[in-house]
Design an enzyme around this catalytic site. Structure first.
Site, PDB file in Angstrom:
ATOM      1  N   SER A 116       0.820  -1.206   0.000  1.00  0.00           N
ATOM      2  CA  SER A 116       0.000   0.000   0.000  1.00  0.00           C
ATOM      3  C   SER A 116       0.856   1.259   0.000  1.00  0.00           C
ATOM      4  CB  SER A 116      -0.926  -0.002   1.220  1.00  0.00           C
ATOM      5  OG  SER A 116      -1.547   1.250   1.333  1.00  0.00           O
ATOM      6  N   MET A 166      -9.000   8.632  -0.639  1.00  0.00           N
ATOM      7  CA  MET A 166      -9.873   9.065   0.457  1.00  0.00           C
ATOM      8  C   MET A 166     -10.464  10.424   0.112  1.00  0.00           C
ATOM      9  SD  MET A 166      -7.428   8.186   3.675  1.00  0.00           S
ATOM     10  CE  MET A 166      -6.407   6.702   3.703  1.00  0.00           C
ATOM     11  N   HIS A 220      -8.236   1.286  -4.080  1.00  0.00           N
ATOM     12  CA  HIS A 220      -9.161   1.106  -2.955  1.00  0.00           C
ATOM     13  C   HIS A 220      -9.794   2.462  -2.669  1.00  0.00           C
ATOM     14  CE1 HIS A 220      -9.506   0.298   1.671  1.00  0.00           C
ATOM     15  NE2 HIS A 220     -10.689   0.370   1.089  1.00  0.00           N
ATOM     16  N   ASP A 265      -6.771  -6.172   4.077  1.00  0.00           N
ATOM     17  CA  ASP A 265      -6.073  -4.875   4.138  1.00  0.00           C
ATOM     18  C   ASP A 265      -6.095  -4.316   5.559  1.00  0.00           C
ATOM     19  OD1 ASP A 265      -5.088  -2.330   3.669  1.00  0.00           O
ATOM     20  OD2 ASP A 265      -6.801  -1.666   2.449  1.00  0.00           O
ATOM     21  N   GLY A 266      -4.902  -4.165   6.137  1.00  0.00           N
ATOM     22  CA  GLY A 266      -4.768  -3.484   7.426  1.00  0.00           C
ATOM     23  C   GLY A 266      -4.090  -4.341   8.479  1.00  0.00           C
ATOM     24  N   GLY A 267      -2.991  -3.843   9.031  1.00  0.00           N
ATOM     25  CA  GLY A 267      -2.318  -4.551  10.122  1.00  0.00           C
ATOM     26  C   GLY A 267      -1.652  -5.848   9.704  1.00  0.00           C
ATOM     27  N   MET A 310     -11.633  -5.458   4.999  1.00  0.00           N
ATOM     28  CA  MET A 310     -10.815  -4.563   5.825  1.00  0.00           C
ATOM     29  C   MET A 310     -10.566  -5.214   7.183  1.00  0.00           C
ATOM     30  SD  MET A 310     -10.041  -2.023   3.990  1.00  0.00           S
ATOM     31  CE  MET A 310      -9.176  -1.115   5.268  1.00  0.00           C
ATOM     32  N   GLY A 356      -3.189   4.185   7.959  1.00  0.00           N
ATOM     33  CA  GLY A 356      -2.241   3.077   7.989  1.00  0.00           C
ATOM     34  C   GLY A 356      -1.732   2.869   9.403  1.00  0.00           C
ATOM     35  N   GLY A 357      -1.025   1.770   9.619  1.00  0.00           N
ATOM     36  CA  GLY A 357      -0.359   1.530  10.896  1.00  0.00           C
ATOM     37  C   GLY A 357      -1.260   1.157  12.055  1.00  0.00           C
ATOM     38  N   HIS A 394      -1.237  -1.220  -4.288  1.00  0.00           N
ATOM     39  CA  HIS A 394      -2.481  -0.819  -3.629  1.00  0.00           C
ATOM     40  C   HIS A 394      -2.501   0.698  -3.437  1.00  0.00           C
ATOM     41  CE1 HIS A 394      -5.959  -1.778  -1.018  1.00  0.00           C
ATOM     42  NE2 HIS A 394      -5.548  -0.772  -0.277  1.00  0.00           N
ATOM     43  N   SER A 418       2.606  -0.228   6.182  1.00  0.00           N
ATOM     44  CA  SER A 418       3.747   0.081   7.049  1.00  0.00           C
ATOM     45  C   SER A 418       4.722  -1.088   7.159  1.00  0.00           C
ATOM     46  CB  SER A 418       3.258   0.520   8.433  1.00  0.00           C
ATOM     47  OG  SER A 418       2.212  -0.291   8.880  1.00  0.00           O
ATOM     48  N   ASP A 461      -4.734   3.869  -2.036  1.00  0.00           N
ATOM     49  CA  ASP A 461      -5.845   4.245  -1.164  1.00  0.00           C
ATOM     50  C   ASP A 461      -6.319   5.654  -1.459  1.00  0.00           C
ATOM     51  OD1 ASP A 461      -6.092   1.967   0.750  1.00  0.00           O
ATOM     52  OD2 ASP A 461      -3.971   2.443   1.078  1.00  0.00           O
ATOM     53  N   GLY A 489      -9.082   4.281   6.657  1.00  0.00           N
ATOM     54  CA  GLY A 489      -8.717   5.690   6.788  1.00  0.00           C
ATOM     55  C   GLY A 489      -7.276   5.943   7.181  1.00  0.00           C
ATOM     56  N   MET A 539     -11.899   4.755  -0.658  1.00  0.00           N
ATOM     57  CA  MET A 539     -12.563   5.043   0.615  1.00  0.00           C
ATOM     58  C   MET A 539     -13.243   6.392   0.462  1.00  0.00           C
ATOM     59  SD  MET A 539      -9.619   3.652   3.140  1.00  0.00           S
ATOM     60  CE  MET A 539      -8.342   3.755   1.911  1.00  0.00           C
TER      61      MET A 539
HETATM   62  C1  DX5 Z   1      -6.245   1.847   5.517  1.00  0.00           C
HETATM   63  C2  DX5 Z   1      -5.798   1.536   4.128  1.00  0.00           C
HETATM   64  C3  DX5 Z   1      -4.690   0.556   4.037  1.00  0.00           C
HETATM   65  C4  DX5 Z   1      -3.427   0.982   4.739  1.00  0.00           C
HETATM   66  C5  DX5 Z   1      -2.866  -0.241   5.388  1.00  0.00           C
HETATM   67  O1  DX5 Z   1      -7.389   2.582   5.465  1.00  0.00           O
HETATM   68  O2  DX5 Z   1      -6.871   0.991   3.391  1.00  0.00           O
HETATM   69  O3  DX5 Z   1      -4.429   0.152   2.710  1.00  0.00           O
HETATM   70  O4  DX5 Z   1      -2.441   1.547   3.905  1.00  0.00           O
HETATM   71  O5  DX5 Z   1      -1.800   0.118   6.187  1.00  0.00           O
HETATM   72  P1  DX5 Z   1      -1.072  -0.902   7.171  1.00  0.00           P
HETATM   73  O6  DX5 Z   1      -0.601  -2.073   6.364  1.00  0.00           O
HETATM   74  O7  DX5 Z   1       0.033  -0.076   7.737  1.00  0.00           O
HETATM   75  O8  DX5 Z   1      -2.090  -1.315   8.201  1.00  0.00           O
HETATM   76 ZN    ZN Z   2      -6.438   0.081   1.430  1.00  0.00          ZN
END
Ligand code: DX5
Ligand code: ZN
Length: 215
Positions: A6, A35, A64, A174-176, A136, A143-144, A31, A197, A33, A141, A66
């Site tokens: 991402s 927003m 993606h 996607d996420g964590g 998700m 990262g990290g 990927h 991240s 994102d 919204g 959002m």
């Molecule tokens: C969050 C995004 C993700 C984000 C993931 O809203 O959709 O794509 O970049 O970040 P990590 O991998 O750090 O959780």
């Molecule tokens: Zn994403």
């Protein structure tokens, strides 16, 4: 495993350098994102940056959205020659059936994204047209964030639903995503891992991509 790093976690002051290691890596997709500050309480980048990155990227793009009104973004996104997925949220303010139809008509696979608090069963009406679902594993919204463990049973639930319907649906999460959560996600049946991240925050991002790919 397919891997979709991402860009949100990239160094935006050095996008060309980031895309250089990325293009040479084992990553399958990029990927992206988007927003709008309405659907999620944050902003990332808009079309000028997206279009510049798309030009620098030699791999397919995994967008993606959002955003509250993804239908407003589709025409301009379709101008990106390497757009592979147009992932919009089932919770967004659009006619999902109509927008999936537009995506299909444009020759792209049908993809929908689902937020952590939305029941997986809400995807049922589109099960027969979907090629991929982005689940998700954090609130969209930022990262990290920390991985939400209930995601694992949601992946299994969607896999079972697809099997029952006799449908092949790719599952992206996607996420964590990190060294702890990725093996669990692989076991649950995830096909595509998004990692922000964990990849871009590393001194050896391409190594992290290869590590995830090997799962
Ligand atoms: C969050 C995004 C993700 C984000 C993931 O809203 O959709 O794509 O970049 O970040 P990590 O991998 O750090 O959780
Ligand atoms: Zn994403």
């Amino acid at each position: 495993m397919l891997v979709s790093p991402s860009l949100l976690a990239a160094d935006f002051g050095n996008l060309e350098r980031e895309m250089t290691w990325f293009n040479a890596s084992d990553a399958d997709l990029l990927h992206l994102d988007l927003m709008d500050g309405i659907f999620v309480p944050n902003l990332s980048f808009g079309f000028p940056v997206l279009e510049a990155v798309a030009r620098l990227c030699t791999k397919p793009l995994d967008a993606h959205l959002m955003v509250q009104r993804p239908q407003d973004y589709l025409p301009r996104m379709l101008k990106l020659p390497n757009l592979r997925y147009f992932n919009f949220h089932v919770e967004s303010d659009c006619d999902v059936t109509d927008l999936l139809g537009q995506v299909r008509k444009a020759g792209l696979p049908c993809a929908l994204t689902i937020s952590p608090d939305t029941p997986v069963a809400d995807l049922r009406p589109w099960l027969n047209v979907l090629d991929m679902v982005l689940i998700m594993s954090v609130y969209p919204g930022f990262g990290g964030q920390k991985f939400i463990p209930a995601t694992l049973s949601r992946v299994r639930e969607l896999k079972a639903m697809a099997k029952e319907a006799g449908k092949e649906i790719l599952i992206e999460v996607d996420g964590g995503v990190n060294h702890e959560t990725s093996p669990q996600l692989a076991l649950a049946g995830t096909d595509i891992l998004v990692a922000g991240s964990y990849v871009f925050g590393s001194a050896d991002p391409a190594g992290r991509v290869s590590e995830l790919k090997a799962l």
